[in-house]
Design a protein around this motif. Sequence first.
Motif, PDB file in Angstrom:
ATOM      1  N   LEU A 103     -82.044  15.633 -19.593  1.00  0.00           N
ATOM      2  CA  LEU A 103     -81.822  14.438 -20.405  1.00  0.00           C
ATOM      3  C   LEU A 103     -81.280  14.784 -21.789  1.00  0.00           C
ATOM      4  N   GLY A 104     -81.263  16.066 -22.126  1.00  0.00           N
ATOM      5  CA  GLY A 104     -80.696  16.493 -23.394  1.00  0.00           C
ATOM      6  C   GLY A 104     -79.218  16.809 -23.291  1.00  0.00           C
ATOM      7  N   LEU A 105     -78.631  16.578 -22.115  1.00  0.00           N
ATOM      8  CA  LEU A 105     -77.226  16.900 -21.865  1.00  0.00           C
ATOM      9  C   LEU A 105     -76.450  15.648 -21.464  1.00  0.00           C
ATOM     10  N   ALA A 106     -75.134  15.760 -21.468  1.00  0.00           N
ATOM     11  CA  ALA A 106     -74.233  14.722 -20.967  1.00  0.00           C
ATOM     12  C   ALA A 106     -74.513  13.359 -21.615  1.00  0.00           C
ATOM     13  N   LEU A 107     -74.406  12.280 -20.830  1.00  0.00           N
ATOM     14  CA  LEU A 107     -74.544  10.929 -21.378  1.00  0.00           C
ATOM     15  C   LEU A 107     -75.889  10.729 -22.078  1.00  0.00           C
ATOM     16  N   ALA A 108     -76.976  11.069 -21.372  1.00  0.00           N
ATOM     17  CA  ALA A 108     -78.312  10.852 -21.935  1.00  0.00           C
ATOM     18  C   ALA A 108     -78.516  11.681 -23.199  1.00  0.00           C
ATOM     19  N   GLY A 109     -78.047  12.918 -23.183  1.00  0.00           N
ATOM     20  CA  GLY A 109     -78.210  13.786 -24.339  1.00  0.00           C
ATOM     21  C   GLY A 109     -77.433  13.296 -25.544  1.00  0.00           C
ATOM     22  N   ARG A 110     -76.210  12.847 -25.305  1.00  0.00           N
ATOM     23  CA  ARG A 110     -75.412  12.314 -26.406  1.00  0.00           C
ATOM     24  C   ARG A 110     -76.055  11.053 -26.979  1.00  0.00           C
ATOM     25  N   ALA A 111     -76.548  10.183 -26.092  1.00  0.00           N
ATOM     26  CA  ALA A 111     -77.205   8.964 -26.548  1.00  0.00           C
ATOM     27  C   ALA A 111     -78.486   9.275 -27.313  1.00  0.00           C
ATOM     28  N   LEU A 112     -79.191  10.324 -26.895  1.00  0.00           N
ATOM     29  CA  LEU A 112     -80.406  10.735 -27.591  1.00  0.00           C
ATOM     30  C   LEU A 112     -80.065  11.213 -29.004  1.00  0.00           C
ATOM     31  N   ALA A 113     -78.998  12.010 -29.108  1.00  0.00           N
ATOM     32  CA  ALA A 113     -78.571  12.522 -30.408  1.00  0.00           C
ATOM     33  C   ALA A 113     -78.090  11.397 -31.322  1.00  0.00           C
ATOM     34  N   GLU A 114     -77.516  10.358 -30.727  1.00  0.00           N
ATOM     35  CA  GLU A 114     -77.005   9.226 -31.499  1.00  0.00           C
ATOM     36  C   GLU A 114     -78.098   8.223 -31.861  1.00  0.00           C
ATOM     37  N   GLY A 115     -79.300   8.438 -31.340  1.00  0.00           N
ATOM     38  CA  GLY A 115     -80.404   7.542 -31.656  1.00  0.00           C
ATOM     39  C   GLY A 115     -80.406   6.258 -30.856  1.00  0.00           C
ATOM     40  N   ARG A 116     -79.680   6.228 -29.738  1.00  0.00           N
ATOM     41  CA  ARG A 116     -79.677   5.025 -28.898  1.00  0.00           C
ATOM     42  C   ARG A 116     -80.975   4.909 -28.104  1.00  0.00           C
TER      43      ARG A 116
END
Length: 225
Positions: A19-32
């Motif tokens: 979940l820290g990679l790809a779509l989910a990871g990017r969304a996590l980093a963006e605070g979504r």
Amino acid sequence: MTFAATVLTIYPAMFPGPLGLALAGRALAEGRWSLATVDIRDHAEDRHRSVDDTPAGGGPGMVMRADVLARAIDAADGALPRLLMSPRGHRFDQAFACELAEGPGVTLVCGRFEGVDERIIARRDLVEVSVGDYVLSGGEVAALAVLDAVVRLLPGVMGNAASAGEESFTDGLLEHPQYTRPAVWEGLAIPHPLTSGDHARIAAWRRTERERLTKARRPDLIGDR
């Protein structure tokens, strides 16, 4: 409002994992969305940090204790739905994922060993959820699958939100076959309707293929319609 996920586990190092990679990871980093873990062992009260004991009535394996789990659950956000990953639970499907994605978040409880004391399910309003008709070593992999299915549906996570509209299970059918360049590969050509430029013809072909694949591979879905 950010979707908040909390995972209760004896293996917090398994998260975020994929979940820290790809779509989910990017969304996590963006605070979504946000992800927190609660180490169930932190809520044990003995020096060995025990979370389990032998099953009442005898039998193999160990059972996770209600008192320890209760303290861990009570440390999480009590306003969020509480799901217990369990092979005997309700089937997790696309509709369930959509329902969770529209909410504020979720608390996922990951069982281990032979399962959890039945009393914790009743006293903490846990909803048992299954990701398939098989048994895993613990609930962590199931929790990862649930969160991956939910997070991709959150606003702004997928680059093209319309992509979700034609995916498998969205309307009870499997997804149609996909093709891209080259136009001919190893003697196999892209089906002509897809290169015709006729949008109505393309839509009709895709619908026919979705129905064909669903009937052949998942006739149970046809029966649910």
